[in-house]
Write an enzyme that holds these catalytic residues in place. Structure first.
Site, PDB file in Angstrom:
ATOM      1  CB  SER A 113      -0.818   0.003   1.226  1.00 21.08           C
ATOM      2  OG  SER A 113      -1.822   1.124   1.211  1.00 21.08           O
ATOM      3  CB  SER A 114       0.915   4.262  -0.456  1.00 23.15           C
ATOM      4  OG  SER A 114       1.308   5.619  -0.440  1.00 23.15           O
ATOM      5  CE1 TYR A 143      -0.117   4.748  -5.908  1.00 24.07           C
ATOM      6  CE2 TYR A 143       0.383   6.216  -4.018  1.00 24.07           C
ATOM      7  CZ  TYR A 143       0.639   5.000  -4.425  1.00 24.07           C
ATOM      8  OH  TYR A 143       1.886   4.303  -4.187  1.00 24.07           O
ATOM      9  CE  LYS A 195      -0.723   1.502  -3.750  1.00 24.17           C
ATOM     10  NZ  LYS A 195      -0.030   0.053  -3.974  1.00 24.17           N
TER      11      LYS A 195
END
Length: 254
Positions: free
Chosen positions: A146-147, A160, A164
């Site tokens: 993920s982020s 984005y 995520k």
């Protein structure tokens, strides 16, 4: 770290960047690694070559993600690759790393850009897991990359972040669904890592320093910083951890 001898791993988007680091680390721990790529066969061969130079085993898997039939195409290539090297069919470790990040605030993102981002970053992992579970042996490992954007707002990459966020939810929900098979599902969430994806953001010394300062260690992350955590989650030592999001940002913005 755990011994992955006899394990088969698939790492999507592993021709470069974080994915390459993960593929190399899992191979060093003994896994046979499927190096997935979309179109850059040269880079994928470099990843596989570096694995083999270090005494590991790897084979290539080519498939475009985010298009109809992507999961079927990827696993057809995966199955053929295993057969081609005489390996028994199966899967033990699935790392969903492949992703894209298109810039844009809420008023700038087009429907086409949004659909493509979600298709690659969230929809593809969903159906890769669906197909992968048919091959995965009990006690397997699923790791989603993920982020930091799911816990810290980055308005300039909103699509984005949405994609995520969906991946984080998938991790938690899936973990409850496959636990009876001894399969763990976890997320790793990197911050700024020195890869091609964010090269433009650190093109000047001043920009590089500003990004490095976000971490308490005053440096950008490296692919190995993420790969080492993934290797732990892929190992037997992580057997009692599932449904979790592991922050791998170097203490960013504490």
């Amino acid at each position: 770290m755990g011994d992955l001898n006899g394990k088969i791993a698939l790492v999507t988007g592993s021709s470069r960047g974080i994915g390459r680091g993960i593929a190399r680390r899992l191979a060093r721990d003994g896994a046979l690694v499927a190096v997935h790529y979309r179109s850059n066969e040269t880079a994928a061969k470099e990843t596989a070559g570096s694995i083999q130079d270090e005494g590991g085993r790897a084979f290539l898997v080519a498939a475009e993600l985010g298009v109809p039939g992507d999961a079927e195409a990827l696993f057809a290539s995966f199955d053929a690759g295993l057969a081609g090297i005489g390996a028994e069919p199966g899967l033990d470790i699935l790392v969903n790393n492949a992703a894209i990040s298109l810039p844009g605030h809420i008023g700038e993102v087009t429907p086409e850009e949004f659909d493509r981002t979600v298709a690659i970053n969230a929809k593809a992992p969903f159906f890769l897991i669906q197909h992968g579970l048919r091959r995965m042996r009990d006690g397997g490992r699923i790791v989603n990359v993920s982020s930091a954007v799911t816990t810290t707002a980055f308005p300039s990459t909103i699509a984005y972040g949405v994609s995520k966020g969906a991946l984080d939810t998938l991790t938690r929900t899936l973990a409850a669904d496959v636990g009876e098979r001894g399969i763990t599902v976890n997320t790793v969430a990197p911050g700024f890592i020195e890869t091609d994806m964010n090269a433009a953001m650190r093109a000047t010394p001043e920009a590089h320093a500003a990004l490095a300062a976000i971490s308490v260690f005053n440096r950008l992350g490296r692919p190995a910083d993420v790969a080492d955590v993934v290797a732990f989650l892929a190992s037997a030592e992580s057997r009692w951890i599932t449904g979790q999001r592991i922050d791998v940002t170097g203490g960013s913005r504490l």
